[in-house]
Design a protein around this motif. Structure first.
Motif, short mmCIF file in Angstrom:
data_model
loop_
_atom_site.label_atom_id
_atom_site.label_comp_id
_atom_site.label_asym_id
_atom_site.label_seq_id
_atom_site.Cartn_x
_atom_site.Cartn_y
_atom_site.Cartn_z
N SER A 57 -64.05 -70.43 -70.40
CA SER A 57 -62.60 -70.23 -70.43
C SER A 57 -62.10 -69.62 -69.13
O SER A 57 -61.05 -70.02 -68.61
CB SER A 57 -62.24 -69.34 -71.62
OG SER A 57 -60.85 -69.12 -71.66
N VAL A 58 -62.84 -68.65 -68.59
CA VAL A 58 -62.43 -68.02 -67.33
C VAL A 58 -62.46 -69.01 -66.18
O VAL A 58 -61.58 -69.03 -65.31
CB VAL A 58 -63.33 -66.81 -67.04
CG1 VAL A 58 -63.12 -66.31 -65.62
CG2 VAL A 58 -63.06 -65.69 -68.04
N LYS A 59 -63.47 -69.89 -66.18
CA LYS A 59 -63.58 -70.88 -65.11
C LYS A 59 -62.42 -71.87 -65.12
O LYS A 59 -62.06 -72.42 -64.09
CB LYS A 59 -64.90 -71.64 -65.24
CG LYS A 59 -66.14 -70.79 -65.06
CD LYS A 59 -66.39 -70.45 -63.60
CE LYS A 59 -66.75 -71.66 -62.81
NZ LYS A 59 -66.98 -71.33 -61.39
N ARG A 60 -61.84 -72.08 -66.28
CA ARG A 60 -60.82 -73.12 -66.42
C ARG A 60 -59.41 -72.58 -66.53
O ARG A 60 -58.48 -73.33 -66.79
CB ARG A 60 -61.12 -73.98 -67.66
CG ARG A 60 -62.44 -74.73 -67.59
CD ARG A 60 -62.70 -75.44 -68.90
NE ARG A 60 -63.93 -76.25 -68.85
CZ ARG A 60 -64.41 -76.94 -69.88
NH1 ARG A 60 -63.78 -76.89 -71.04
NH2 ARG A 60 -65.51 -77.64 -69.77
N ARG A 61 -59.24 -71.27 -66.37
CA ARG A 61 -57.93 -70.69 -66.69
C ARG A 61 -56.83 -71.14 -65.74
O ARG A 61 -55.65 -71.10 -66.09
CB ARG A 61 -58.03 -69.17 -66.71
CG ARG A 61 -58.21 -68.50 -65.35
CD ARG A 61 -58.57 -67.02 -65.54
NE ARG A 61 -58.49 -66.24 -64.33
CZ ARG A 61 -59.39 -66.23 -63.38
NH1 ARG A 61 -60.46 -67.02 -63.49
NH2 ARG A 61 -59.24 -65.47 -62.32
N TYR A 62 -57.16 -71.58 -64.52
CA TYR A 62 -56.16 -72.06 -63.58
C TYR A 62 -56.25 -73.57 -63.37
O TYR A 62 -55.68 -74.10 -62.42
CB TYR A 62 -56.33 -71.36 -62.23
CG TYR A 62 -56.05 -69.87 -62.26
CD1 TYR A 62 -54.98 -69.37 -62.98
CD2 TYR A 62 -56.86 -68.97 -61.58
CE1 TYR A 62 -54.73 -68.00 -63.02
CE2 TYR A 62 -56.61 -67.61 -61.60
CZ TYR A 62 -55.55 -67.13 -62.34
OH TYR A 62 -55.29 -65.78 -62.37
N SER A 63 -56.94 -74.27 -64.24
CA SER A 63 -57.15 -75.71 -64.07
C SER A 63 -56.03 -76.50 -64.75
O SER A 63 -55.85 -76.40 -65.98
CB SER A 63 -58.51 -76.12 -64.65
OG SER A 63 -58.64 -77.51 -64.68
N ILE A 64 -55.29 -77.27 -63.96
CA ILE A 64 -54.25 -78.13 -64.52
C ILE A 64 -54.90 -79.26 -65.34
O ILE A 64 -54.40 -79.63 -66.41
CB ILE A 64 -53.36 -78.70 -63.40
CG1 ILE A 64 -52.60 -77.57 -62.71
CG2 ILE A 64 -52.38 -79.73 -63.95
CD1 ILE A 64 -51.74 -78.02 -61.55
N GLY A 65 -56.01 -79.80 -64.83
CA GLY A 65 -56.70 -80.85 -65.56
C GLY A 65 -57.17 -80.41 -66.93
O GLY A 65 -57.07 -81.15 -67.91
N TYR A 66 -57.67 -79.17 -67.02
CA TYR A 66 -58.12 -78.64 -68.31
C TYR A 66 -56.94 -78.46 -69.25
O TYR A 66 -57.05 -78.71 -70.46
CB TYR A 66 -58.85 -77.32 -68.10
CG TYR A 66 -59.32 -76.67 -69.36
CD1 TYR A 66 -60.34 -77.24 -70.13
CD2 TYR A 66 -58.75 -75.48 -69.81
CE1 TYR A 66 -60.77 -76.64 -71.29
CE2 TYR A 66 -59.18 -74.87 -70.97
CZ TYR A 66 -60.20 -75.45 -71.72
OH TYR A 66 -60.62 -74.85 -72.88
#
Length: 800
Positions: A304-313
């Motif tokens: 979750s932390v790795k993806r918190r700024y991912s627009i794609g996610y």
């Protein structure tokens, strides 16, 4: 090995004053990049195994690592880590997207005291998710077992446990708020009236937290072993009941409809309940459950932390949410799209034949309409009305159009992949069999359309020539119709793929409007319309409202599908793009008109064969595109991984080569599916045969909202509750003796169209019902809870 030993030695020396960069060095040493993984698939496991070997050989390193990590974590604000990280946000998609887009231009300020920033600093590799996923579970378990804290540092454990208990209570309040939300109560008011699970779990969570904190003396920064373990079983019982309510609400969606808001709410409710399970298992004395919970929570937080700024996610997450909304409403379009036996196969052919009959006339009218001199937008309107009204008419007379893939098919596919459907391998095997049945059903639908539309269009051309004395269309127009079917010298296949996309979209539209009609009670609102009641009778308006509610999705899906088909060419003309559509049923009718009216000198076997090949390929593309999109949406909603897609493909190929007949003709013995009957209708059973006349499962505590506590049988109970046990026994004996002579105590509850009887003794089968005195005593404990721990000091600043 030497580098690992040096890092562990340094960690052991700095365990009382930890610095994040030292722990990052350890993680960087253990990390395996994508390139390294391709060279050696076992490298990640080998590094973890080396770490475990060192920790076994030097127990002081394991103790120092545990103290280092706990001391470092205690310097940060941890509450949001347990309560928010990995749980779906309640923000709208648009606001979340704008926030992340703004982050690309002006980065968001980091929360320096948040442990999320620490996790992001420690795990900064782009391949960390894959690296963690490929580590063997046994090595994870072994490492967690080795990292233990000595008795001298139990204050660290007490602080962590206090935070876990606080997070458990916070999540419990959130679950109560979501569970008692008006939208959810509207979805299933009867169950929420008689089951206080969402309130009871909060009572149990608060009671468990206070009893656990007091028994382990956590407020004194100790973690003593109490004489009597505080069992979380009563809390877990109520959490399971909340899970059952959520599952029941999902089963009722086909009757009540669902909104994006409610779908989001149910997903957050599921995730919060799961997180409460994990947090409670972190406090258990069962080593296996505790280790599993640590691993699961750690991996979820890192991802979750790795993806918190991912627009794609964000987009991926919300499209999965939309996929779930689509597949959770069956889209009652009044048509059968899956036949599993001979009777369903024949019925589908008859429905397709009716559709083919109408399509032959629709194709003829569309060809004749080109004699009108119309502007592009007028042309789009006329074509859209021909297609749209024709498809609606086909639906009203109980016909069908080939290659339709509505949301009902997506729901059928998704129903085979669920947590309660057995092992994943068995589910995928069932799914492959279902896909064979869907393909066979679509094949017979295509045959029904083509075998009627093609000869009927030929008859229409012949009759026109006999009656009018001139061909229906000129030679040039006939050649144009045949050219549009040529798969080698035209864009027929590309246009067929466009039609496949529209076929799929029409199914989603049907599901959307069907869901809209149910969720907003359109039928009942029409039946009570005061203005309409002045002109028509109440019974007629009632029937009309029922018809609209049952068919709104199908009518709108078919009509808008026709609009898509009729306006695509005009849109392409306006933008200068070669856009158009090809549908197999209309292509077969155009083939007959073109062959009959073409010049005799140009007629030949080659033209016929190429045109027929074009018709076949158009149908294949229609089916392949629409069917593939339906499967993608259905399986995305269930989180099926890419590797499982390969398994499904292999099963399909194997079936094709071993039993090709099943793709075209009914099986000798039809397959049985849990939620699909022999004719293709979706089945949603709310009670099995053994519980046919019971409102709730046997393990449910059926009760009104009140301050009561339910403890499952077999759970250890304090001897101080002996008086309450005696009261319970006396109450049970009284109920047993009075039951035959007091029939007025029975409670009848009306649920949908059935009536159910609530019997009081069932309340006692679940566990022990404490009296109001016991409840008030537990409330006193809650009131006397000690003040929370003081705010920790500022954390060390992370390196730039």
């Amino acid at each position: 090995m030497a580098e690992l030993k040096d890092i562990l030695h340094k960690i052991n020396a700095l365990c009382d004053s930890p610095e994040p960069y030292v722990l990052k060095r350890l993680i960087d040493t253990l990390r395996v990049s994508e390139a390294e993984y391709k060279k050696n698939n076992d490298l990640a496991n080998e590094k973890i195994q080396a770490l475990n070997t060192l920790l076994k050989k030097h127990p002081e390193y394991a103790n120092g690592l545990a103290i280092f990590v706990l001391t470092l974590l205690n310097q940060y604000h941890r509450m949001s880590l347990y309560t928010d990280t990995g749980i779906f946000s309640d923000h709208t998609f648009s606001s979340s997207l704008m926030r992340l887009v703004g982050h690309r231009f002006v980065p968001l300020l980091p929360e320096d005291d948040s442990i999320v920033e620490l996790v992001a600093y420690l795990f900064d590799g782009k391949d960390d998710e894959r690296w963690l996923a490929c580590i063997d579970k046994g090595l994870w378990d072994e490492m967690v077992d080795l990292i233990m804290v000595d008795d001298a540092h139990f204050d660290l454990v007490a602080t962590v446990k206090n935070n876990i208990l606080n997070a458990l209570v916070i999540l419990s309040y959130r679950v109560s708020g979501i569970g008692l939300h008006p939208d959810l109560m509207k979805a299933y008011p009867q169950m929420l009236d008689y089951s206080a699970a969402f309130v009871a779990q909060n009572q149990e969570a608060v009671l468990f937290a206070n009893e656990y904190r007091e028994a382990h003396q956590l407020d004194d920064y100790l973690d003593v072993t109490p004489r009597r373990d505080i069992d979380p079983a009563p809390l877990l019982v109520m959490l399971d009941q909340c899970d059952n309510i959520v599952n029941t609400v999902r089963k009722r969606i086909y009757k009540t409809g669902i909104s994006i808001r409610l779908t989001n709410m149910l997903l957050r409710l599921e995730q919060s309940l799961k997180r409460m399970h994990i947090l409670s298992e972190l406090l258990t004395n069962d080593d296996k459950k505790r280790d599993k919970a640590i691993i699961e929570l750690t991996q979820a937080i890192i991802v979750s932390v790795k993806r918190r700024y991912s627009i794609g996610y964000l987009i991926d997450n919300n499209t999965k949410l939309l996929s779930r909304k689509i597949t959770e409403n069956s889209g009652r379009v009044g048509e059968h799209y899956i036949s599993t036996d001979k009777s369903g196969y024949k019925k589908m052919f008859k429905m397709a034949a009716i559709g083919g009959f109408v399509i032959a006339f629709m194709a003829t009218i569309k060809i004749l309409s080109y004699d009108l001199d119309l502007a592009p937008m007028s042309r789009a309107f006329v074509n859209s009305m021909i297609y749209g009204l024709g498809f609606v008419f086909i639906h009203i007379i109980h016909g069908t159009v080939a290659t339709k893939q509505p949301a009902m098919t997506a729901a059928a596919i998704a129903s085979t992949i669920s947590d309660s459907s057995g092992k994943k391998s068995h589910q995928l095997a069932k799914l492959s069999e279902l896909m064979v049945d869907i393909i066979r059903t679509q094949f017979v639908a295509i045959m029904g359309n083509v075998l009627i539309a093609m000869p009927l269009a030929l008859i229409i051309s012949i009759v026109w020539l006999q009656v009018k004395g001139t061909p229906m269309i000129g030679i040039e127009q006939a050649e144009h119709l045949l050219h549009d079917l040529d798969p080698f010298h035209s864009l027929a296949l590309f246009h067929a793929a466009i039609a496949g996309v529209f076929l799929f979209l029409s199914g989603l539209i049907a599901g959307y409007y069907d869901n809209l009609a149910l969720f907003n009670n359109i039928g009942e609102r029409i039946a009570r319309h005061k203005l309409l009641l002045r002109f028509v009778s109440e019974s007629w308006l009632q029937r009309f409202g029922t018809f609209v509610e049952n068919n709104l999705g199908a009518i709108m899906g078919n009509f808008l599908f026709g609009v898509f088909l009729g306006s695509t060419a005009t849109v392409g003309f306006i933008f200068g793009m070669p856009l158009d559509i090809r549908h197999i049923a209309f292509a077969s009718a155009n083939f007959s008109h073109g062959i009959f009216n073409m010049a005799a000198d140009d007629f030949g076997l080659g033209v016929v064969l190429i045109s027929l090949l074009g018709v076949a390929l158009i149908g294949t593309l229609n089916l392949l595109v629409s069917f593939s999109l339906a499967i993608i949406v259905a399986l995305r909603s269930k989180g099926v991984e890419v590797i499982e897609w390969k398994t499904i493909s292999k099963l399909m190929y194997t079936h094709l080569f071993t039993q090709p007949r099943d793709f075209f003709l009914p099986r000798p013995e039809p397959m049985k599916y849990a939620k699909i009957d022999s004719q293709g209708y979706m089945i949603y059973e709310e009670a099995n045969k053994t519980q046919k006349h019971k409102l709730f499962p046997k393990h449910f505590a059926v009760r009104r909202l009140s301050s009561v506590r339910v403890v499952p049988e077999g759970v250890a109970i304090d001897t101080s509750h002996t008086d309450e046990m005696n009261e319970k026994k006396e109450l049970q004996d009284k109920l047993t003796t009075d039951q035959p002579t007091t029939p007025t105590e029975k409670k009848i509850v009306k649920l949908d169209v059935q009536e159910f009887e609530l019997v009081n003794p069932e309340l006692l089968e679940t566990g022990i019902v404490h009296s109001d005195t016991g409840a008030s005593s537990s409330n006193d404990k809650t009131k006397n809870a000690k003040t929370p721990l003081p705010k920790p000091k500022n954390p060390p600043k992370l390196p730039e």
